[in-house]
Design an enzyme around this catalytic site. Structure first.
Site, PDB file in Angstrom:
ATOM      1  N   HIS A 135      13.310  -5.800   5.464  1.00 36.77           N
ATOM      2  CA  HIS A 135      12.637  -6.935   4.838  1.00 36.77           C
ATOM      3  C   HIS A 135      12.838  -6.785   3.329  1.00 36.77           C
ATOM      4  CE1 HIS A 135       9.675  -3.731   4.587  1.00 36.77           C
ATOM      5  NE2 HIS A 135       8.824  -4.469   3.890  1.00 36.77           N
TER       6      HIS A 135
ATOM      7  N   ASP B  37       9.937  -2.144  -2.204  1.00 39.61           N
ATOM      8  CA  ASP B  37      10.211  -0.733  -1.899  1.00 39.61           C
ATOM      9  C   ASP B  37      11.257  -0.571  -0.792  1.00 39.61           C
ATOM     10  OD1 ASP B  37       8.117  -1.863  -0.301  1.00 39.61           O
ATOM     11  OD2 ASP B  37       7.629   0.122   0.468  1.00 39.61           O
ATOM     12  N   HIS B  38      11.919  -1.675  -0.426  1.00 38.26           N
ATOM     13  CA  HIS B  38      12.968  -1.612   0.597  1.00 38.26           C
ATOM     14  C   HIS B  38      14.287  -2.225   0.129  1.00 38.26           C
ATOM     15  CE1 HIS B  38      10.251  -0.196   3.808  1.00 38.26           C
ATOM     16  NE2 HIS B  38       9.356  -0.716   2.972  1.00 38.26           N
TER      17      HIS B  38
ATOM     18  N   ASP C  29       8.452  -1.117   8.038  1.00 38.59           N
ATOM     19  CA  ASP C  29       7.025  -1.301   7.753  1.00 38.59           C
ATOM     20  C   ASP C  29       6.228  -1.955   8.884  1.00 38.59           C
ATOM     21  OD1 ASP C  29       7.361  -0.006   5.428  1.00 38.59           O
ATOM     22  OD2 ASP C  29       6.970  -1.703   4.098  1.00 38.59           O
TER      23      ASP C  29
ATOM     24  N   HIS D 293       6.535   5.179   5.988  1.00 40.38           N
ATOM     25  CA  HIS D 293       5.771   5.731   4.859  1.00 40.38           C
ATOM     26  C   HIS D 293       4.762   6.762   5.361  1.00 40.38           C
ATOM     27  CE1 HIS D 293       7.575   2.689   2.344  1.00 40.38           C
ATOM     28  NE2 HIS D 293       6.951   1.694   2.911  1.00 40.38           N
TER      29      HIS D 293
HETATM   30 ZN   LIG Z   1       7.310  -0.457   2.535  1.00 42.74          ZN
END
Ligand SMILES: [Zn+2]
Length: 270
Positions: A96, A100-101, A209, A254
Site C-alpha cells: 500500500h 512507511d512502505h 499492515d 511492525h
Molecule cells: Zn506500516
C-alpha cells in the site's frame, strides 16, 4: 535455474502509541517498532516488496514518530550490502502507499511498480483521516500532481521528478512463479499481502499492515490506522486461514518481538 532467495532489508524503526498499534486495546504509551522491505531474487528478476520510510520525510511531516534510521538502513544502503545498485531491481511491489512502505521507491527509478488498482486510485484523493498515512508522494509525480489538483495547491517542485511504469493488478494472484499477492483490504482500500514459495522451507507469508504483529494476530486486533475496520478484521482472519492452508510462516510488518528473530540481509531464506 537458480532457486528463489528472499532477503529481509532492515529499514530502521518508528514510534507510535500502543493504542494505535492495538486499536481500542492498548496498552497506551510509546511503542518502537521495526520497518523493513523484502527483496526477492527470482528467475524472472529482482522484486522488492515495500521500500520503508524516508528519514527526511518523517522528520519533516511526522517527527513525533521519532525515526531511527542509519544510512545503511536506507534502500540504497541495504542493496549495497548485497553488492547491488537500485538499478538492479526490476520490480517494486507496494503493499500500500502509506509513507512507511513507499519512501524508498524514489531510488528505484528503473523498476516497474506493481500495486493494487484501487490503491493507486485512492492515494491521490484519500479520506481526511488518511492524509498523514498517504503523505509521502515521492513514488509518483503523477499522483502528487493529482493530489495538488484536488487540493487546489501548487505542486512542490521536488515532487515533479519521477513517475514509474505502473502495472496495476487486482484479485488474488500469482504474479510470478511462487510469488502470490493476496488482497487484504481494511487498513487501506487496495492493500496486498504477499506469499513467497521457496524450495527448502515453508512458504513465507508477509502480512504487511494487515497485521502488525504476532500479538495483533493472537488478539485479532487491528491497528487504528484503517479505512474499514470490519474489512480489516476479515483480512486478519484471511491471513490466518491462508497460513494454515499453505503451511506458511507469517512475517509481520511492525513486530518488535518477532523482528529480532528474522534473518536479515546479507543473510537470506531459500
Ligand atoms: Zn506500516
Amino acid at each position: 535455474m537458480a532457486d528463489t532467495k528472499v532477503y529481509i532489508l532492515d529499514g530502521g524503526s518508528l514510534v507510535i502509541d500502543g493504542f494505535h498499534a492495538f486499536w481500542n486495546r492498548g496498552p497506551g504509551g510509546e511503542l518502537r517498532f521495526p520497518t523493513y522491505s523484502v527483496l526477492i531474487e527470482h528467475e524472472d528478476g529482482r522484486y522488492i516488496f515495500d521500500t520503508g520510510y524516508d528519514y527526511d520525510h518523517v522528520q519533516k511531516v511526522l517527527p513525533f514518530e521519532k525515526p531511527l534510521q542509519t544510512k545503511e538502513q536506507t534502500i540504497p544502503g541495504q542493496l549495497e550490502k548485497l553488492n547491488l545498485k537500485p538499478s538492479d531491481v526490476n520490480y517494486v511491489i507496494n503493499s500500500h502507499y502509506h509513507f512507511d512502505h513507499c519512501g524508498g521507491n524514489k531510488h528505484l527509478t528503473t523498476a516497474c511498480t506493481i500495486c493494487h488498482t484501487k490503491e493507486l486510485e485512492v492515494c491521490a484523493c484519500p479520506q481526511p483521516f488518511e492524509m498523514l498515512g498517504y503523505s509521502d508522494l515521492t513514488f509518483s509525480s503523477d499522483v502528487a500532481k493529482e493530489r495538488s489538483d484536488q487540493l487546489k495547491t501548487a505542486l512542490d517542485p521536488e515532487l515533479d521528478i519521477f513517475t514509474p511504469t505502473f502495472e496495476t493488478v487486482s484479485g488474488d494472484q500469482e504474479i510470478a512463479k511462487g510469488i502470490w499477492l493476496f488482497e487484504t483490504p481494511g487498513h487501506t482500500a487496495g492493500h496486498y499481502s504477499m506469499m513467497v514459495e521457496l524450495k527448502n522451507r515453508r512458504p513465507m507469508l508477509f502480512t504487511a499492515d494487515a497485521c502488525y504483529s504476532q500479538k495483533s494476530m493472537d488478539m485479532m486486533c487491528i491497528a487504528s490506522f484503517h479505512l474499514d475496520p470490519t474489512a480489516g478484521v476479515e483480512s486478519l482472519k484471511k491471513l490466518k486461514t491462508l497460513a494454515e492452508k499453505h503451511d506458511a510462516e507469517l512475517f509481520y510488518s511492525h513486530d518488535p518481538d518477532s523482528f529480532p528473530n528474522y534473518v536479515k540481509a546479507p543473510g537470506f531464506y531459500s
